[in-house]
Design an enzyme around this catalytic site. Structure first.
Site, PDB file in Angstrom:
ATOM      1  N   SER A 101       0.817  -1.219   0.000  1.00  0.00           N
ATOM      2  CA  SER A 101       0.000   0.000   0.000  1.00  0.00           C
ATOM      3  C   SER A 101       0.850   1.268   0.000  1.00  0.00           C
ATOM      4  O   SER A 101       2.026   1.254   0.379  1.00  0.00           O
ATOM      5  CB  SER A 101      -0.925   0.011   1.220  1.00  0.00           C
ATOM      6  OG  SER A 101      -1.702  -1.155   1.249  1.00  0.00           O
TER       7      SER A 101
HETATM    8  N1  SAM Z   1      -0.740  -4.528   3.827  1.00  0.00           N
HETATM    9  C1  SAM Z   1      -0.029  -5.076   2.714  1.00  0.00           C
HETATM   10  C2  SAM Z   1       1.386  -4.606   2.646  1.00  0.00           C
HETATM   11  O1  SAM Z   1       1.805  -3.766   3.467  1.00  0.00           O
HETATM   12  O2  SAM Z   1       2.124  -5.078   1.769  1.00  0.00           O
HETATM   13  C3  SAM Z   1      -0.723  -4.790   1.416  1.00  0.00           C
HETATM   14  C4  SAM Z   1      -1.918  -5.590   1.261  1.00  0.00           C
HETATM   15  S1  SAM Z   1      -2.527  -5.720  -0.378  1.00  0.00           S
HETATM   16  C5  SAM Z   1      -3.091  -4.092  -0.727  1.00  0.00           C
HETATM   17  C6  SAM Z   1      -4.012  -6.641  -0.024  1.00  0.00           C
HETATM   18  C7  SAM Z   1      -3.762  -8.067   0.367  1.00  0.00           C
HETATM   19  O3  SAM Z   1      -4.985  -8.656   0.781  1.00  0.00           O
HETATM   20  C8  SAM Z   1      -3.266  -8.931  -0.798  1.00  0.00           C
HETATM   21  O4  SAM Z   1      -2.060  -9.548  -0.449  1.00  0.00           O
HETATM   22  C9  SAM Z   1      -4.390  -9.947  -0.998  1.00  0.00           C
HETATM   23  O5  SAM Z   1      -3.932 -11.213  -1.422  1.00  0.00           O
HETATM   24  C10 SAM Z   1      -4.997  -9.995   0.392  1.00  0.00           C
HETATM   25  N2  SAM Z   1      -6.365 -10.519   0.455  1.00  0.00           N
HETATM   26  C11 SAM Z   1      -7.400 -10.315  -0.395  1.00  0.00           C
HETATM   27  N3  SAM Z   1      -8.492 -10.954   0.050  1.00  0.00           N
HETATM   28  C12 SAM Z   1      -8.156 -11.563   1.222  1.00  0.00           C
HETATM   29  C13 SAM Z   1      -8.856 -12.357   2.171  1.00  0.00           C
HETATM   30  N4  SAM Z   1     -10.141 -12.706   2.025  1.00  0.00           N
HETATM   31  N5  SAM Z   1      -8.184 -12.813   3.254  1.00  0.00           N
HETATM   32  C14 SAM Z   1      -6.871 -12.504   3.438  1.00  0.00           C
HETATM   33  N6  SAM Z   1      -6.155 -11.752   2.577  1.00  0.00           N
HETATM   34  C15 SAM Z   1      -6.800 -11.277   1.491  1.00  0.00           C
END
Ligand code: SAM
Length: 217
Positions: free
Chosen positions: A66
């Site tokens: 992010s």
């Molecule tokens: N906070 C992270 C970082 O600092 O790198 C960025 C997160 S990224 C914007 C969103 C993440 O949410 C992705 O890795 C995606 O695979 C995960 N994601 C999407 N749906 C999800 C779910 N139902 N449960 C867990 N993770 C999920």
């Protein structure tokens, strides 16, 4: 191939911190945590030169780390205390997890893509974080055995607030989550007060989708 030097990375990180202050981040504990966590170790090698620009970057598997401003704003809105247990949905690179781990007692983080979770575990292990528990699975269902949580942060965008997460937020607790359409959403702070959910709008955002039983299908 030559990349940026340690001194250049340090300078870029300090400039990013000034930018976050200019954009309205005031919580000194959040700023100190973001000054400490080396974002350049969470990005793919080809993005090293831009690791401290205030923008999201690809981390593989179609996902992103992010934008630092959004990490700072979300973390500030959680108002973490050193005693807090935090549930994070969407481990991704583990960058936001590390920022949370600097400020709270324990972080429970869930990621649906196994390779991202594994890489984040290795990275945070190397950096010495011992207060993080990882899980691979559908985070829209939360982490029922460890609930309730005083703080919950969702780092992927949901079509609505997953009822399981609301149910796992303790009275007086705070939940930060992007909610909206597939491409454009709003970041909300939800406070659980007197048995009711009180919503405070933070800013417009654009996150990757939260995919799961209580998210996008
Ligand atoms: N906070 C992270 C970082 O600092 O790198 C960025 C997160 S990224 C914007 C969103 C993440 O949410 C992705 O890795 C995606 O695979 C995960 N994601 C999407 N749906 C999800 C779910 N139902 N449960 C867990 N993770 C999920």
């Amino acid at each position: 191939m030559f990349g940026p030097s340690e001194a250049e990375l340090k300078r870029a990180r300090r400039l990013l911190l000034s930018e976050l202050r200019r954009k309205g981040i005031t919580d000194e504990r959040v700023l100190a945590a973001m000054e400490k966590v080396p974002r350049h170790l969470f990005v793919l090698p080809e993005y090293l030169p831009v690791a401290y620009e205030d923008r999201p970057l690809p981390i593989g598997a179609g996902q992103t780390i992010s934008q630092p401003y959004i990490v700072a704003l979300s973390t500030q809105a959680l108002a973490l205390t050193p005693e807090d247990r935090v549930l994070e949905i969407g481990t991704g690179s583990g960058y936001q997890t590390a920022v949370l781990a600097e400020l709270a007692r324990e972080v429970f983080t869930v990621e649906r893509i196994p390779e991202l979770s594994r890489e984040a575990q290795e990275r945070l292990g190397r950096l010495g974080y011992r207060n993080v528990r990882f899980r691979v699975g559908d985070g829209t269902k939360g982490w029922p055995e460890a609930a309730p949580f005083p703080k919950i942060l969702v780092t992927a965008a949901a079509p609505r607030v997953p009822p399981s997460l609301l149910a796992q937020l303790q009275e007086g607790g705070r939940l930060v989550i992007p909610v909206g359409g597939r491409f454009d959403q709003d970041l909300w702070l939800v406070r659980h007060e007197g048995g009711k959910a009180v919503y405070e709008h933070l800013c417009p955002v654009s996150f990757v989708p939260l995919i799961g039983e209580e998210g996008w299908r």
